[in-house]
Scaffold this motif. Structure first.
Motif, PDB file in Angstrom:
ATOM      1  N   UNK A 117      24.949  27.300  26.512  1.00 42.41           N
ATOM      2  CA  UNK A 117      26.263  27.548  26.450  1.00 42.41           C
ATOM      3  C   UNK A 117      26.710  29.121  26.619  1.00 42.41           C
ATOM      4  N   UNK A 118      25.652  30.152  26.507  1.00 43.98           N
ATOM      5  CA  UNK A 118      26.070  31.589  26.350  1.00 43.98           C
ATOM      6  C   UNK A 118      26.514  31.811  28.150  1.00 43.98           C
ATOM      7  N   UNK A 119      25.941  31.259  29.297  1.00 46.19           N
ATOM      8  CA  UNK A 119      26.538  31.810  30.223  1.00 46.19           C
ATOM      9  C   UNK A 119      27.912  31.110  30.527  1.00 46.19           C
ATOM     10  N   UNK A 120      28.195  30.056  30.301  1.00 45.14           N
ATOM     11  CA  UNK A 120      29.327  29.380  30.386  1.00 45.14           C
ATOM     12  C   UNK A 120      30.492  30.210  29.480  1.00 45.14           C
ATOM     13  N   UNK A 121      30.032  30.546  28.336  1.00 45.38           N
ATOM     14  CA  UNK A 121      30.855  31.452  27.286  1.00 45.38           C
ATOM     15  C   UNK A 121      31.308  32.679  28.246  1.00 45.38           C
ATOM     16  N   UNK A 122      30.274  33.347  28.821  1.00 50.51           N
ATOM     17  CA  UNK A 122      30.494  34.502  29.386  1.00 50.51           C
ATOM     18  C   UNK A 122      31.252  34.310  30.433  1.00 50.51           C
ATOM     19  N   UNK A 123      31.321  33.368  31.244  1.00 51.68           N
ATOM     20  CA  UNK A 123      32.155  32.991  32.552  1.00 51.68           C
ATOM     21  C   UNK A 123      33.412  32.724  31.985  1.00 51.68           C
ATOM     22  N   UNK A 124      33.647  32.088  30.945  1.00 45.22           N
ATOM     23  CA  UNK A 124      35.193  31.893  30.300  1.00 45.22           C
ATOM     24  C   UNK A 124      35.678  33.134  29.748  1.00 45.22           C
ATOM     25  N   UNK A 125      34.773  33.829  29.202  1.00 36.20           N
ATOM     26  CA  UNK A 125      35.270  35.438  28.741  1.00 36.20           C
ATOM     27  C   UNK A 125      35.804  36.026  30.048  1.00 36.20           C
ATOM     28  N   UNK A 126      35.092  36.081  31.030  1.00 36.65           N
ATOM     29  CA  UNK A 126      35.409  36.715  32.313  1.00 36.65           C
ATOM     30  C   UNK A 126      36.732  36.284  32.967  1.00 36.65           C
ATOM     31  N   UNK A 127      36.809  35.001  32.788  1.00 32.59           N
ATOM     32  CA  UNK A 127      38.059  34.334  33.494  1.00 32.59           C
ATOM     33  C   UNK A 127      39.343  34.698  32.673  1.00 32.59           C
ATOM     34  N   UNK A 128      39.077  34.661  31.220  1.00 30.99           N
ATOM     35  CA  UNK A 128      40.281  35.170  30.454  1.00 30.99           C
ATOM     36  C   UNK A 128      40.468  36.596  30.678  1.00 30.99           C
ATOM     37  N   UNK A 129      39.487  37.454  30.804  1.00 37.69           N
ATOM     38  CA  UNK A 129      39.611  38.966  30.945  1.00 37.69           C
ATOM     39  C   UNK A 129      40.573  38.809  32.285  1.00 37.69           C
ATOM     40  N   UNK A 130      40.238  38.312  33.226  1.00 43.31           N
ATOM     41  CA  UNK A 130      40.917  38.439  34.445  1.00 43.31           C
ATOM     42  C   UNK A 130      42.303  37.968  34.449  1.00 43.31           C
ATOM     43  N   UNK A 131      42.544  36.890  33.640  1.00 43.31           N
ATOM     44  CA  UNK A 131      43.812  36.301  33.436  1.00 43.31           C
ATOM     45  C   UNK A 131      44.821  37.346  32.679  1.00 43.31           C
ATOM     46  N   UNK A 132      44.124  38.074  31.721  1.00 46.78           N
ATOM     47  CA  UNK A 132      44.602  38.965  31.079  1.00 46.78           C
ATOM     48  C   UNK A 132      45.165  40.174  31.754  1.00 46.78           C
ATOM     49  N   UNK A 133      44.234  40.750  32.504  1.00 49.23           N
ATOM     50  CA  UNK A 133      44.419  41.607  33.503  1.00 49.23           C
ATOM     51  C   UNK A 133      45.699  41.461  34.503  1.00 49.23           C
ATOM     52  N   UNK A 134      45.741  40.229  35.036  1.00 48.56           N
ATOM     53  CA  UNK A 134      46.729  39.994  35.898  1.00 48.56           C
ATOM     54  C   UNK A 134      48.250  39.720  35.083  1.00 48.56           C
ATOM     55  N   UNK A 135      48.095  39.207  33.906  1.00 53.45           N
ATOM     56  CA  UNK A 135      49.310  39.127  33.134  1.00 53.45           C
ATOM     57  C   UNK A 135      49.902  40.679  32.903  1.00 53.45           C
ATOM     58  N   UNK A 136      48.790  41.581  32.656  1.00 51.27           N
ATOM     59  CA  UNK A 136      49.052  42.928  32.279  1.00 51.27           C
ATOM     60  C   UNK A 136      49.963  43.549  33.552  1.00 51.27           C
ATOM     61  N   UNK A 137      49.275  43.333  34.754  1.00 51.34           N
ATOM     62  CA  UNK A 137      49.721  43.756  35.899  1.00 51.34           C
ATOM     63  C   UNK A 137      51.014  43.126  36.186  1.00 51.34           C
ATOM     64  N   UNK A 138      51.363  41.717  36.128  1.00 53.72           N
ATOM     65  CA  UNK A 138      52.553  41.035  36.293  1.00 53.72           C
ATOM     66  C   UNK A 138      53.660  41.812  35.327  1.00 53.72           C
ATOM     67  N   UNK A 139      53.216  42.145  34.068  1.00 56.67           N
ATOM     68  CA  UNK A 139      54.263  42.614  33.107  1.00 56.67           C
ATOM     69  C   UNK A 139      54.666  44.203  33.308  1.00 56.67           C
TER      70      UNK A 139
END
Length: 182
Positions: free
Chosen positions: A107-129
């Protein structure tokens, strides 16, 4: 020999699902697939309502299925086949740390991928904001300019009105003065 020495404890689907960290519907799906793949419709014990009952060894088998299905190249069906073909499925113990660590390691690689996806989404939201914030500031600036122009036009209108009323007042005063002299 005492009757209690051969006692087998069964748990409900709700409890089994909680122990596995999955939904009861998912547990039902996995269990059906195990029964289908094994060709044994009575793989799991059933109660009077025909609901499946799970032994701790069944939970360990299902943990193994879950740990295999998250590995790259393993579908759920392949994971079930793998678990059923493993030599000593019945001897898997409840405290088998290999299963626990396999699940968490898988589960660890999957969790790390999910965290990276969330970080990417957060960065996109910050840029959009930030972009929206800039657009909002620009719109506020345009509105302030518009308000200033409206105030200026209002002032000009009052000044013009004042000029006309002064002229009219002057003319009215002249006419009144003429009538008063008569």
């Amino acid at each position: 020999m005492d009757k209690d020495t051969n006692f087998i404890e069964y748990i409900s689907p709700n409890v089994a699902a909680k122990k596995l960290g999955i939904a009861v519907t998912t547990l039902r799906k996995y269990s059906s697939l195990i029964e289908k793949t094994s060709g044994n419709k009575s793989y799991f014990e059933r109660d009077n309502n025909n609901s499946r009952l799970y032994r701790y060894v069944d939970v360990s088998v299902l943990k193994r299925v879950i740990s295999l299905k998250v590995r790259p190249g393993f579908s759920l069906e392949e994971a079930v086949k793998q678990v059923l073909t493993e030599n000593d499925v019945a001897s898997v113990s409840v405290t088998d740390t290999r299963l626990e660590s396999d699940t968490s390691n898988d589960l660890q690689p999957i969790q790390e991928d999910t965290i990276k996806q969330y970080e990417s989404l957060i960065n996109q939201l910050v840029e959009s904001n930030l972009k929206l914030s800039g657009q909002l500031e620009s719109a506020i600036g345009r509105l302030e300019e518009h308000d200033k122009k409206l105030l200026e036009l209002g002032q000009e209108s009052i000044e013009k009105k004042g000029l006309f009323s002064r002229m009219f007042k002057k003319k009215l005063n002249e006419i009144l003065n003429k009538y008063l002299q008569i």
